[in-house]
Each structure stands twice: as structure tokens, then as C-alpha cells.
Design an enzyme around this catalytic site. Structure first.
Site, PDB file in Angstrom:
ATOM      1  N   ASP A 197      38.030  58.910  34.990  1.00  0.00           N
ATOM      2  CA  ASP A 197      39.190  58.172  35.850  1.00  0.00           C
ATOM      3  C   ASP A 197      39.137  58.942  37.273  1.00  0.00           C
ATOM      4  O   ASP A 197      39.578  60.053  37.192  1.00  0.00           O
ATOM      5  CB  ASP A 197      40.546  58.293  35.000  1.00  0.00           C
TER       6      ASP A 197
ATOM      7  N   ASN B  51      34.123  52.043  45.836  1.00  0.00           N
ATOM      8  CA  ASN B  51      34.331  50.601  45.636  1.00  0.00           C
ATOM      9  C   ASN B  51      35.313  50.336  44.604  1.00  0.00           C
ATOM     10  O   ASN B  51      35.881  49.256  44.663  1.00  0.00           O
ATOM     11  CB  ASN B  51      32.955  49.972  44.876  1.00  0.00           C
TER      12      ASN B  51
ATOM     13  N   TYR C  93      48.517  46.123  48.419  1.00  0.00           N
ATOM     14  CA  TYR C  93      46.767  46.093  48.054  1.00  0.00           C
ATOM     15  C   TYR C  93      46.310  46.149  49.530  1.00  0.00           C
ATOM     16  O   TYR C  93      45.289  46.877  49.879  1.00  0.00           O
ATOM     17  CB  TYR C  93      46.399  44.974  47.211  1.00  0.00           C
TER      18      TYR C  93
ATOM     19  N   ILE D 176      34.978  36.651  46.468  1.00  0.00           N
ATOM     20  CA  ILE D 176      33.618  36.892  45.897  1.00  0.00           C
ATOM     21  C   ILE D 176      34.101  36.691  44.425  1.00  0.00           C
ATOM     22  O   ILE D 176      35.250  36.796  43.847  1.00  0.00           O
ATOM     23  CB  ILE D 176      33.431  38.426  46.234  1.00  0.00           C
TER      24      ILE D 176
END
Length: 256
Positions: A66, A93, A157, A190
Site C-alpha cells: 500500500d 500511476n 479527484y 481510456i
């Protein structure tokens, strides 16, 4: 100028750490680097998806950790050094999405977004600095093209990803004297499991895709491999003059 014949010179493989490597863009990126001959540390929370990423790719090593846990960033860097003796490329990422209008946001919703999307990349880059400086390495952050525009309902976000772009530019300037390049890739729509991870129903996901297609000039959803291509190119030696850039990979959405 003289030198050893390249055929007799030992070749040193690039060592890459990719977070969020269990699915989607992270999986495609780990495999793309491995296909180019790099040793890849595929990092994620769950062992099973990481094993699937590594299946059939002997240059990929799964590491279930994590990245938001205490000691997680240090463990990632230490594992790369113990296995391969160096770290050349860090790909930040990993990211999570929680939707919610301003009035519905709670601390329990906000905290994981900031911890995963913003704090973890900072701490991981910090832990990797000595190794990246030693190798003249590269940090590639994965943001989002939508972070450059309004995103009602997913504002936190988008804000974390926009902040990561600011960090990209700032680190590029700060770390240039240490020989470290920093860049970012900003994907658009995507084809990844991110909707499933959000808990979206197939019907809701279909609505999201319809909206995305309507706002993407090239008129299609991108593939994880196309984002992975951009990441590997930014990290490549041929891009040695490139730093501080945020590259949209979004079918033209950000300029439409």
C-alpha cells in the site's frame, strides 16, 4: 576517441517502478517497459492482479504494498535496490476516483483521494531521490486531462491531479541540477476498469462513455497501451532534453 566495442560492453538494464500496476494503464506500462528490456517493479495493493500483470513477463516483479502506508515508499525503493541495484524510472500511476458533489463530500471520501493521488507520489519521489540522482533518472507522473478543466462531481479527484501537474513542473526545475527529469502524462478517456473500481453500474458507465465520446474530437476511447507508449517515450534517453512537460493523451479533449 576510442572506446570498447559495444558488443563487449556489459549492458545495464533500466530499472523501473510502476505504481498502480495491477490493471489498466499501470499494467500496460509495466509490460511496455519490460518489452523494451527494462526490469520492472510492478507495485499495487493486491497481489493477484499484479501476478496477472507479471504472467509471461520474466522481467516484471510484483510487489504488493500500500503506497499510502507508513514505510510503503521506502519499501518500494529498497526492493528495487535489493533486486536490481538501482532505480532509473519512477512512474507515479496509482490513483483512485471517488465522485461526489460538494455538499455530499465527507472527510472519509476526501482523505483517501489526497493520500493516494497526491501525498503518496510526493513521499515516493522523495524516497527515490538518491537513487534517481545516482542514475540520472526520470519521474513520470500520471495525471488527467480533465484536471485542466472543470469536473463537477469529481472535483477533489481533479484537484489532486491538477496539483500533481504543478508538482511535476516544480520538481522539474528543482531537480534539474541533480540530473533528474520530471514529466507527466495526462490521459483522457481510456478503456480501464476505473469505472468498476468506482462502483459504477454498467448503465452509468455507458452514460459516462457517451459523454466522453461526445467531448473527444478523435471520437474514440483510448487504450492503456497508448498511454503506456507516451510514458515510455518520456522516460527514454532520447527525451533527455524534455522536462516539466505535461503531455495530454486524450484524443484532443483538452483542446476541444
Amino acid at each position: 576517441m576510442t572506446g570498447m566495442d559495444s558488443s563487449t560492453t556489459p549492458q545495464i538494464s533500466t530499472v523501473v517502478a510502476v505504481t498502480g500496476a495491477g490493471t489498466g494503464i499501470g499494467r500496460a506500462t509495466a509490460r511496455a517497459f519490460a518489452a523494451e528490456g527494462a526490469h520492472v517493479l510492478a507495485v499495487g495493493r493486491r497481489a493477484e492482479p499484479l501476478d496477472e500483470t507479471a504472467a509471461g513477463h520474466d522481467r516484471i516483479t510484483p510487489l504488493a504494498v500500500d503506497i499510502t502506508a507508513a514505510g510503503g515508499p521506502e519499501l518500494i525503493v529498497r526492493t528495487a535496490l535489493e533486486r536490481h541495484g538501482r532505480l532509473d524510472v519512477l512512474v507515479n500511476n496509482a490513483g483512485i476516483v471517488h465522485s461526489g458533489a460538494l455538499g455530499a463530500l465527507t472527510p472519509a471520501m476526501i482523505a483517501p483521494l489526497i493520500a493516494t493521488n497526491l501525498i503518496a507520489p510526493i513521499l515516493l519521489a522523495q524516497a527515490a531521490l538518491p537513487s534517481l540522482e545516482a542514475s540520472g533518472g526520470v519521474i513520470v507522473n500520471v495525471t488527467t486531462s480533465v484536471g485542466q478543466r472543470a469536473w463537477p462531481g469529481s472535483s477533489v479527484y481533479a484537484a489532486t491531479k491538477t496539483a500533481l501537474e504543478t508538482l511535476t513542473r516544480s520538481w522539474a526545475v528543482e531537480l534539474a541540477p541533480r540530473g533528474i527529469r520530471v514529466a507527466a502524462v495526462a490521459p483522457g478517456a481510456i478503456d480501464t476498469p476505473i469505472g468498476e473500481h468506482q462502483g459504477l453500474t454498467p448503465e452509468r458507465m455507458a452514460t459516462v462513455r457517451k459523454w466522453q465520446l461526445a467531448h473527444t474530437p478523435l471520437g474514440r476511447i483510448g487504450r492503456p497501451e497508448e498511454v503506456a507508449w507516451a510514458i515510455t517515450q518520456l522516460a527514454a534517453p532520447a527525451a533527455s532534453i524534455v522536462t516539466g512537460v505535461v503531455l495530454p493523451v486524450d484524443g484532443g479533449a483538452v483542446v476541444a
